[in-house]
Write a protein that holds these residues in place. Structure first.
Motif, PDB file in Angstrom:
ATOM      1  N   SER A   1       0.828  -1.313  -0.037  1.00 10.85           N
ATOM      2  CA  SER A   1      -0.137   0.009   0.097  1.00 10.85           C
ATOM      3  C   SER A   1       0.890   1.107  -0.115  1.00 10.85           C
ATOM      4  O   SER A   1       0.468   2.354  -0.590  1.00 10.85           O
ATOM      5  CB  SER A   1      -1.097   0.101   1.037  1.00 10.85           C
ATOM      6  N   ALA A   2       1.772   1.403   0.928  1.00 12.08           N
ATOM      7  CA  ALA A   2       2.548   2.353   0.978  1.00 12.08           C
ATOM      8  C   ALA A   2       3.697   2.629  -0.335  1.00 12.08           C
ATOM      9  O   ALA A   2       3.997   3.657  -0.485  1.00 12.08           O
ATOM     10  CB  ALA A   2       3.686   2.253   2.080  1.00 12.08           C
ATOM     11  N   LEU A   3       3.994   1.395  -1.001  1.00 13.98           N
ATOM     12  CA  LEU A   3       5.163   1.641  -1.919  1.00 13.98           C
ATOM     13  C   LEU A   3       4.490   1.410  -3.542  1.00 13.98           C
ATOM     14  O   LEU A   3       5.090   2.031  -4.296  1.00 13.98           O
ATOM     15  CB  LEU A   3       6.186   0.441  -2.025  1.00 13.98           C
ATOM     16  N   VAL A   4       3.567   0.558  -3.809  1.00 20.38           N
ATOM     17  CA  VAL A   4       3.153   0.181  -5.204  1.00 20.38           C
ATOM     18  C   VAL A   4       1.657   0.233  -5.626  1.00 20.38           C
ATOM     19  O   VAL A   4       1.183   0.470  -6.559  1.00 20.38           O
ATOM     20  CB  VAL A   4       3.673  -0.883  -5.728  1.00 20.38           C
TER      21      VAL A   4
ATOM     22  N   PHE B   1      10.083  -6.601   0.113  1.00 17.11           N
ATOM     23  CA  PHE B   1       9.938  -5.469  -0.647  1.00 17.11           C
ATOM     24  C   PHE B   1      11.117  -4.666  -0.493  1.00 17.11           C
ATOM     25  O   PHE B   1      11.406  -3.513  -1.385  1.00 17.11           O
ATOM     26  CB  PHE B   1       8.558  -4.560  -0.274  1.00 17.11           C
ATOM     27  N   ALA B   2      12.060  -4.699   0.414  1.00 11.66           N
ATOM     28  CA  ALA B   2      13.267  -4.233   0.527  1.00 11.66           C
ATOM     29  C   ALA B   2      14.090  -4.576  -0.610  1.00 11.66           C
ATOM     30  O   ALA B   2      15.015  -3.633  -1.038  1.00 11.66           O
ATOM     31  CB  ALA B   2      13.966  -4.216   1.854  1.00 11.66           C
ATOM     32  N   LEU B   3      14.088  -5.742  -0.907  1.00 12.85           N
ATOM     33  CA  LEU B   3      14.795  -6.486  -2.103  1.00 12.85           C
ATOM     34  C   LEU B   3      14.183  -5.983  -3.423  1.00 12.85           C
ATOM     35  O   LEU B   3      14.962  -5.492  -4.449  1.00 12.85           O
ATOM     36  CB  LEU B   3      14.770  -8.069  -2.031  1.00 12.85           C
ATOM     37  N   LEU B   4      12.744  -5.987  -3.183  1.00 14.66           N
ATOM     38  CA  LEU B   4      12.247  -5.357  -4.715  1.00 14.66           C
ATOM     39  C   LEU B   4      12.649  -3.951  -4.953  1.00 14.66           C
ATOM     40  O   LEU B   4      12.647  -3.573  -6.014  1.00 14.66           O
ATOM     41  CB  LEU B   4      10.496  -5.809  -4.541  1.00 14.66           C
ATOM     42  N   ALA B   5      12.698  -3.085  -3.942  1.00  7.75           N
ATOM     43  CA  ALA B   5      12.813  -1.778  -4.013  1.00  7.75           C
ATOM     44  C   ALA B   5      14.065  -1.377  -4.886  1.00  7.75           C
ATOM     45  O   ALA B   5      14.046  -0.237  -5.245  1.00  7.75           O
ATOM     46  CB  ALA B   5      12.880  -1.069  -2.613  1.00  7.75           C
TER      47      ALA B   5
ATOM     48  N   VAL C   1       9.743  -2.514 -13.617  1.00 12.50           N
ATOM     49  CA  VAL C   1       9.775  -4.072 -13.276  1.00 12.50           C
ATOM     50  C   VAL C   1       8.812  -4.332 -11.889  1.00 12.50           C
ATOM     51  O   VAL C   1       8.105  -5.273 -12.239  1.00 12.50           O
ATOM     52  CB  VAL C   1      11.129  -4.695 -13.183  1.00 12.50           C
ATOM     53  N   LEU C   2       9.128  -3.417 -10.954  1.00 10.67           N
ATOM     54  CA  LEU C   2       8.449  -3.784  -9.801  1.00 10.67           C
ATOM     55  C   LEU C   2       7.023  -3.437 -10.060  1.00 10.67           C
ATOM     56  O   LEU C   2       6.314  -4.438  -9.574  1.00 10.67           O
ATOM     57  CB  LEU C   2       8.955  -2.866  -8.806  1.00 10.67           C
ATOM     58  N   GLN C   3       6.670  -2.546 -10.588  1.00  8.83           N
ATOM     59  CA  GLN C   3       5.176  -2.426 -11.116  1.00  8.83           C
ATOM     60  C   GLN C   3       4.411  -3.476 -12.032  1.00  8.83           C
ATOM     61  O   GLN C   3       3.313  -3.324 -12.114  1.00  8.83           O
ATOM     62  CB  GLN C   3       4.892  -0.929 -11.441  1.00  8.83           C
ATOM     63  N   ASP C   4       5.214  -3.911 -12.751  1.00  7.24           N
ATOM     64  CA  ASP C   4       4.912  -4.758 -13.867  1.00  7.24           C
ATOM     65  C   ASP C   4       4.545  -6.135 -13.129  1.00  7.24           C
ATOM     66  O   ASP C   4       3.513  -6.602 -13.652  1.00  7.24           O
ATOM     67  CB  ASP C   4       5.875  -4.758 -15.053  1.00  7.24           C
ATOM     68  N   TRP C   5       5.614  -6.826 -12.640  1.00  6.19           N
ATOM     69  CA  TRP C   5       5.418  -7.907 -12.156  1.00  6.19           C
ATOM     70  C   TRP C   5       5.834  -8.511 -10.858  1.00  6.19           C
ATOM     71  O   TRP C   5       5.385  -9.211 -10.191  1.00  6.19           O
ATOM     72  CB  TRP C   5       5.780  -9.032 -13.232  1.00  6.19           C
ATOM     73  N   ALA C   6       6.927  -7.737 -10.563  1.00  3.18           N
ATOM     74  CA  ALA C   6       7.762  -8.085  -9.291  1.00  3.18           C
ATOM     75  C   ALA C   6       6.997  -7.937  -8.101  1.00  3.18           C
ATOM     76  O   ALA C   6       7.187  -8.818  -7.180  1.00  3.18           O
ATOM     77  CB  ALA C   6       9.325  -7.328  -9.359  1.00  3.18           C
ATOM     78  N   TRP C   7       5.860  -6.914  -8.087  1.00  5.89           N
ATOM     79  CA  TRP C   7       5.403  -7.114  -6.783  1.00  5.89           C
ATOM     80  C   TRP C   7       4.419  -8.064  -6.481  1.00  5.89           C
ATOM     81  O   TRP C   7       4.260  -8.227  -5.228  1.00  5.89           O
ATOM     82  CB  TRP C   7       4.501  -5.800  -6.777  1.00  5.89           C
TER      83      TRP C   7
ATOM     84  N   VAL D   1       5.367 -11.464  -6.787  1.00  8.03           N
ATOM     85  CA  VAL D   1       6.338 -12.502  -5.986  1.00  8.03           C
ATOM     86  C   VAL D   1       6.077 -12.638  -4.622  1.00  8.03           C
ATOM     87  O   VAL D   1       5.636 -13.939  -4.229  1.00  8.03           O
ATOM     88  CB  VAL D   1       7.678 -12.178  -6.398  1.00  8.03           C
ATOM     89  N   PRO D   2       6.062 -11.515  -3.697  1.00  5.72           N
ATOM     90  CA  PRO D   2       5.821 -11.999  -2.253  1.00  5.72           C
ATOM     91  C   PRO D   2       4.570 -12.508  -1.896  1.00  5.72           C
ATOM     92  O   PRO D   2       4.373 -13.373  -0.912  1.00  5.72           O
ATOM     93  CB  PRO D   2       6.135 -10.658  -1.714  1.00  5.72           C
ATOM     94  N   PHE D   3       3.499 -12.003  -2.566  1.00  2.89           N
ATOM     95  CA  PHE D   3       2.124 -12.670  -2.392  1.00  2.89           C
ATOM     96  C   PHE D   3       1.883 -14.164  -2.942  1.00  2.89           C
ATOM     97  O   PHE D   3       1.538 -15.038  -2.184  1.00  2.89           O
ATOM     98  CB  PHE D   3       1.145 -11.929  -3.177  1.00  2.89           C
ATOM     99  N   LEU D   4       2.830 -14.275  -3.960  1.00  2.00           N
ATOM    100  CA  LEU D   4       2.603 -15.812  -4.272  1.00  2.00           C
ATOM    101  C   LEU D   4       3.497 -16.868  -3.469  1.00  2.00           C
ATOM    102  O   LEU D   4       3.161 -18.126  -3.332  1.00  2.00           O
ATOM    103  CB  LEU D   4       3.008 -16.036  -5.867  1.00  2.00           C
ATOM    104  N   ALA D   5       4.539 -16.267  -3.118  1.00  2.00           N
ATOM    105  CA  ALA D   5       5.723 -17.057  -2.497  1.00  2.00           C
ATOM    106  C   ALA D   5       4.820 -17.447  -0.813  1.00  2.00           C
ATOM    107  O   ALA D   5       5.264 -18.371  -0.298  1.00  2.00           O
ATOM    108  CB  ALA D   5       6.763 -16.351  -1.996  1.00  2.00           C
ATOM    109  N   SER D   6       3.685 -16.813  -0.581  1.00  2.89           N
ATOM    110  CA  SER D   6       3.274 -17.217   0.879  1.00  2.89           C
ATOM    111  C   SER D   6       2.651 -18.672   0.775  1.00  2.89           C
ATOM    112  O   SER D   6       2.411 -19.149   1.822  1.00  2.89           O
ATOM    113  CB  SER D   6       2.268 -16.071   1.257  1.00  2.89           C
ATOM    114  N   VAL D   7       2.580 -19.070  -0.398  1.00  2.68           N
ATOM    115  CA  VAL D   7       2.026 -20.630  -0.361  1.00  2.68           C
ATOM    116  C   VAL D   7       2.942 -21.498   0.155  1.00  2.68           C
ATOM    117  O   VAL D   7       2.236 -22.651   0.791  1.00  2.68           O
ATOM    118  CB  VAL D   7       1.644 -21.065  -1.996  1.00  2.68           C
ATOM    119  N   VAL D   8       4.148 -21.311   0.191  1.00  3.34           N
ATOM    120  CA  VAL D   8       5.137 -22.238   0.999  1.00  3.34           C
ATOM    121  C   VAL D   8       4.846 -22.043   2.430  1.00  3.34           C
ATOM    122  O   VAL D   8       4.713 -23.320   3.266  1.00  3.34           O
ATOM    123  CB  VAL D   8       6.522 -21.686   0.811  1.00  3.34           C
TER     124      VAL D   8
END
Length: 443
Positions: free
Chosen positions: A37-40, A173-177, A183-189, A191-198
């Motif tokens: 919310s704060a970043l993208v 998000f520190a890494l993504l920043a 790239v961040l606004q296209d698809w990289a944002w 990744v953290p949401f999808l990774a939660s499946v683990v």
């Protein structure tokens, strides 16, 4: 009276791990959305707004989940008090995991227009329903396994898991920043949401292996209560305890979201500093709590839960003005230090004591419901709304943080008042299902 259950340290550790991983899922979801919310999220889902307007819109959707948390919490907690803790804990973590992964799959405003924020709101509502009972269930389960003299220490791990969740989500998000903005606004944002499946998969696996709490099982052997609705039972038998439970979270909810969510926007948009500084500050601050919260839990077991909870609120009230003065220096090291002290000392003290403090206010037969009601209503009113309120106050003050200072200090006073009120209440005796029950009670 039913015979005391034998304390099973191995089972207790298993429940602590299961509850902590579920709490990581819950707050990873919420922290991830707060950071996004704060970043993208502003330009992705609310592109027609200004930078400040987009941040406000994102924080408004952030708050949406908190308004349904009490409803989800009460419904699930009712089932938890009537049927058992375990099935509710499995359901809530499943719902939150699915909702979080769904956020990572959402199309943006550019793709489907106004339906993008609509779908975002729906996923936030699902997260809120699941999260509403998750923390109360985790705390209840651990408290009912823990020995009396170590209850704050055991339950503190669920609170420490909140810090771990923020480290994981904000660290992502520190890494993504550091990658290019397009790239961040296209698809990289995503990744953290999808990774939660683990994390979600691990949590389900562990929670299926835990047993029902011995205190709940023992309570089922007692004569049934005439009251079939735990919430009404709590209102009738423990109205002052509910007031204390409702107010005691005010200071930590406001201070926590001020540091881990609002400060991201304040440092980046108001102070116009690098997003990397803001995210590293949150990682350092919440990371410190992973160690500090259990230490304060140990202290609460020795000197009492109330004194540690109130001490954290007093420290935070005194520290908030210098906290903003340090942020306003715009020196990266001082910004990170300010955030770390706020979370690692004042916030961690309150987190270390609150779970045991709440669990000892209420009887087994309605504990899950009472904790969910008192905690989630406060989170709805002051937790999820804090980033929005603070952003609006800064805007109204022309960029100055001093309206926020007054707001945050006032909320610390509510926590202090709740602890003082708790001293007029006769607390439930230590449960006789663990050997430590003969020890004197400290709250």
């Amino acid at each position: 009276m039913s015979p005391p259950a034998e304390f099973d340290a191995r089972a207790a550790r298993r429940v602590v791990i299961a509850s902590s991983i579920g709490t990581v899922i819950e707050w990873y979801d919420f922290a991830l959305y707060g950071a996004a919310s704060a970043l993208v999220f502003g330009p992705l889902f609310f592109p027609e707004h200004s930078a400040a307007g987009g941040a406000l819109a994102s924080f408004a959707v952030f708050a949406v989940a908190f308004f349904v948390r009490p409803l989800g919490g009460l419904v699930a907690a009712h089932i938890g008090d009537r049927i058992g803790r375990k099935p509710v804990l499995i359901f809530t973590v499943t719902l939150m995991g699915v909702a979080t992964v769904a956020v990572g799959l959402l199309p943006t405003y550019e793709t489907i227009g106004v339906w993008a924020p609509v779908l975002l709101i729906i996923t936030r509502l699902l997260q809120g329903v699941g999260a509403g009972a998750e923390f109360a269930g985790a705390v209840t389960a651990v408290a009912e396994y823990a020995p009396a003299r170590r209850r704050a220490f055991y339950t503190s791990f669920a609170q420490a898991s909140v810090g771990m969740a923020f480290v994981l989500s904000t660290g992502f998000f520190a890494l993504l920043a550091a990658i290019p903005r397009d790239v961040l606004q296209d698809w990289a944002w995503r990744v953290p949401f999808l990774a939660s499946v683990v994390i979600f998969g691990v949590a389900i696996f562990i929670r299926k292996r835990i047993e029902e709490t011995p205190e709940f099982v023992q309570d089922r052997t007692a004569p049934p209560s005439a009251e079939k609705i735990p919430l009404l039972q709590a209102f009738r038998e423990a109205p002052r305890q509910l007031i204390v439970g409702l107010l005691c979270g005010s200071g930590l909810n406001v201070a926590g979201y001020m540091v881990n969510t609002f400060s991201l926007s304040y440092v980046k948009n108001t102070l116009e500093m690098s997003a990397t500084v803001a995210t590293l500050g949150v990682v350092a601050a919440t990371g410190s709590s992973v160690i500090a919260v259990p230490l304060f839990g140990m202290l609460a077991d020795r000197v009492g839960k109330g004194p540690v909870l109130m001490g954290g609120a007093i420290f935070t009230a005194l520290y908030i003005p210098p906290f903003f003065l340090l942020l306003d220096t715009r020196q990266p090291a001082l910004v990170i230090l300010a955030m770390t002290i706020a979370y690692g000392v004042g916030q961690s003290a309150m987190l270390g004591a609150q779970s045991a403090f709440l669990s000892e206010l209420f009887e087994t037969r309605y504990r899950f419901t009472a904790i969910a009601a008192s905690r989630e209503i406060n989170v709805m009113l002051l937790g999820g709304t804090t980033p929005f309120i603070a952003t609006a106050l800064v805007s109204a003050a022309g960029g100055s943080p001093w309206y926020v200072v007054v707001f945050a200090v006032t909320c610390q006073l509510l926590t202090i008042g709740a602890v003082l009120l708790s001293r007029t209440i006769r607390h439930r005796p230590a449960p006789d299902d663990v050997p430590d029950s003969v020890l004197p009670r400290k709250i």
